[in-house]
Scaffold this motif. Structure first.
Motif, PDB file in Angstrom:
ATOM      1  N   THR A 196       0.760  -1.277   0.085  1.00  0.00           N
ATOM      2  CA  THR A 196      -0.027  -0.037  -0.007  1.00  0.00           C
ATOM      3  C   THR A 196       0.986   1.033   0.062  1.00  0.00           C
ATOM      4  OG1 THR A 196      -0.184  -0.063   2.530  1.00  0.00           O
ATOM      5  CG2 THR A 196      -1.804  -1.102   1.256  1.00  0.00           C
ATOM      6  N   GLU A 197       0.411   2.349  -0.670  1.00  0.00           N
ATOM      7  CA  GLU A 197       1.173   3.578  -0.596  1.00  0.00           C
ATOM      8  C   GLU A 197       1.224   4.201   0.941  1.00  0.00           C
ATOM      9  OE1 GLU A 197      -0.420   6.499  -3.415  1.00  0.00           O
ATOM     10  OE2 GLU A 197      -0.639   4.895  -4.974  1.00  0.00           O
ATOM     11  N   VAL A 241      -6.263   0.966  -0.871  1.00  0.00           N
ATOM     12  CA  VAL A 241      -5.599   0.718  -2.168  1.00  0.00           C
ATOM     13  C   VAL A 241      -4.525  -0.223  -1.919  1.00  0.00           C
ATOM     14  CG1 VAL A 241      -4.703   1.836  -4.153  1.00  0.00           C
ATOM     15  CG2 VAL A 241      -5.828   3.176  -2.676  1.00  0.00           C
ATOM     16  N   ILE A 242      -4.842  -1.532  -1.905  1.00  0.00           N
ATOM     17  CA  ILE A 242      -3.845  -2.790  -1.919  1.00  0.00           C
ATOM     18  C   ILE A 242      -3.998  -3.263  -3.344  1.00  0.00           C
ATOM     19  CG2 ILE A 242      -3.604  -5.157  -0.930  1.00  0.00           C
ATOM     20  CD1 ILE A 242      -5.736  -4.183   1.324  1.00  0.00           C
ATOM     21  N   ARG A 288      -9.725  -1.677  -2.895  1.00  0.00           N
ATOM     22  CA  ARG A 288      -9.997   0.032  -2.571  1.00  0.00           C
ATOM     23  C   ARG A 288      -9.676  -0.100  -1.116  1.00  0.00           C
ATOM     24  NH1 ARG A 288     -13.875   4.050  -4.909  1.00  0.00           N
ATOM     25  NH2 ARG A 288     -13.979   2.390  -6.287  1.00  0.00           N
ATOM     26  N   ARG A 289     -10.449  -0.518  -0.302  1.00  0.00           N
ATOM     27  CA  ARG A 289     -10.389  -0.756   1.189  1.00  0.00           C
ATOM     28  C   ARG A 289     -10.751  -2.014   1.710  1.00  0.00           C
ATOM     29  NH1 ARG A 289     -14.493   2.553   1.912  1.00  0.00           N
ATOM     30  NH2 ARG A 289     -15.780   0.984   2.587  1.00  0.00           N
ATOM     31  N   ARG A 290      -9.802  -2.258   2.514  1.00  0.00           N
ATOM     32  CA  ARG A 290      -9.976  -3.602   3.625  1.00  0.00           C
ATOM     33  C   ARG A 290     -10.136  -3.079   4.946  1.00  0.00           C
ATOM     34  NH1 ARG A 290     -11.028  -8.983   2.366  1.00  0.00           N
ATOM     35  NH2 ARG A 290     -10.135 -10.312   4.417  1.00  0.00           N
ATOM     36  N   VAL A 334     -13.443  -3.694  -0.428  1.00  0.00           N
ATOM     37  CA  VAL A 334     -14.323  -2.988  -1.542  1.00  0.00           C
ATOM     38  C   VAL A 334     -13.187  -3.136  -2.883  1.00  0.00           C
ATOM     39  CG1 VAL A 334     -15.158  -0.989  -2.330  1.00  0.00           C
ATOM     40  CG2 VAL A 334     -15.511  -1.619   0.139  1.00  0.00           C
ATOM     41  N   PRO A 335     -13.688  -3.980  -3.855  1.00  0.00           N
ATOM     42  CA  PRO A 335     -12.389  -3.897  -5.060  1.00  0.00           C
ATOM     43  C   PRO A 335     -12.309  -2.594  -5.429  1.00  0.00           C
ATOM     44  CG  PRO A 335     -14.747  -4.831  -5.665  1.00  0.00           C
ATOM     45  CD  PRO A 335     -14.696  -4.443  -4.238  1.00  0.00           C
ATOM     46  N   LEU A 336     -11.159  -2.562  -6.078  1.00  0.00           N
ATOM     47  CA  LEU A 336     -10.645  -1.040  -6.949  1.00  0.00           C
ATOM     48  C   LEU A 336     -11.138  -1.420  -8.361  1.00  0.00           C
ATOM     49  CD1 LEU A 336      -9.144   1.434  -6.764  1.00  0.00           C
ATOM     50  CD2 LEU A 336      -7.180   0.129  -7.383  1.00  0.00           C
ATOM     51  N   VAL A 337     -12.258  -0.804  -8.928  1.00  0.00           N
ATOM     52  CA  VAL A 337     -12.707  -0.739  -9.962  1.00  0.00           C
ATOM     53  C   VAL A 337     -12.109   0.364 -10.885  1.00  0.00           C
ATOM     54  CG1 VAL A 337     -14.941  -0.937 -11.618  1.00  0.00           C
ATOM     55  CG2 VAL A 337     -14.936  -1.723  -9.466  1.00  0.00           C
ATOM     56  N   ARG A 338     -11.464   0.066 -12.043  1.00  0.00           N
ATOM     57  CA  ARG A 338     -10.735   1.251 -12.808  1.00  0.00           C
ATOM     58  C   ARG A 338     -11.728   1.276 -14.115  1.00  0.00           C
ATOM     59  NH1 ARG A 338      -4.780   1.321 -11.360  1.00  0.00           N
ATOM     60  NH2 ARG A 338      -4.862   0.142  -9.497  1.00  0.00           N
TER      61      ARG A 338
END
Length: 79
Positions: A3-4, A34-35, A47-49, A75-79
């Motif tokens: 993660t950042e 943001v994993i 996006r968030r865990r 929550v999945p990171l959808v691009r």
């Protein structure tokens, strides 16, 4: 986790330091943002865990702890 920013932790249950010294905590919440995906072990970027640990107790060592209940959301990171 790549993660950042480092994950955040929130500890609940007063008095926290006394409970920690005794080896038990009522509630601990962990959140990471943001994993990134990582091959087959983590194929979906998140996006968030959020993980919630209730009734956390150490087993005589600060290296290990056991929770009475664990809940997690992602929550999945959808691009």
């Amino acid at each position: 986790m790549g993660t950042e920013d480092p994950p955040s932790a929130r500890v609940s249950g007063f008095p926290v330091l006394t409970r920690l010294a005794r080896g038990s905590l009522r509630h601990v919440g962990l959140t990471a943002h943001v994993i990134p995906a990582n091959g087959s072990t983590r194929p979906l970027p998140v996006r968030r865990r959020t993980v919630r640990l209730d009734g956390l107790k150490t087993s005589g060592s600060a290296d290990r702890a056991h929770a009475g209940h664990v809940g997690a959301t992602g929550v999945p990171l959808v691009r």
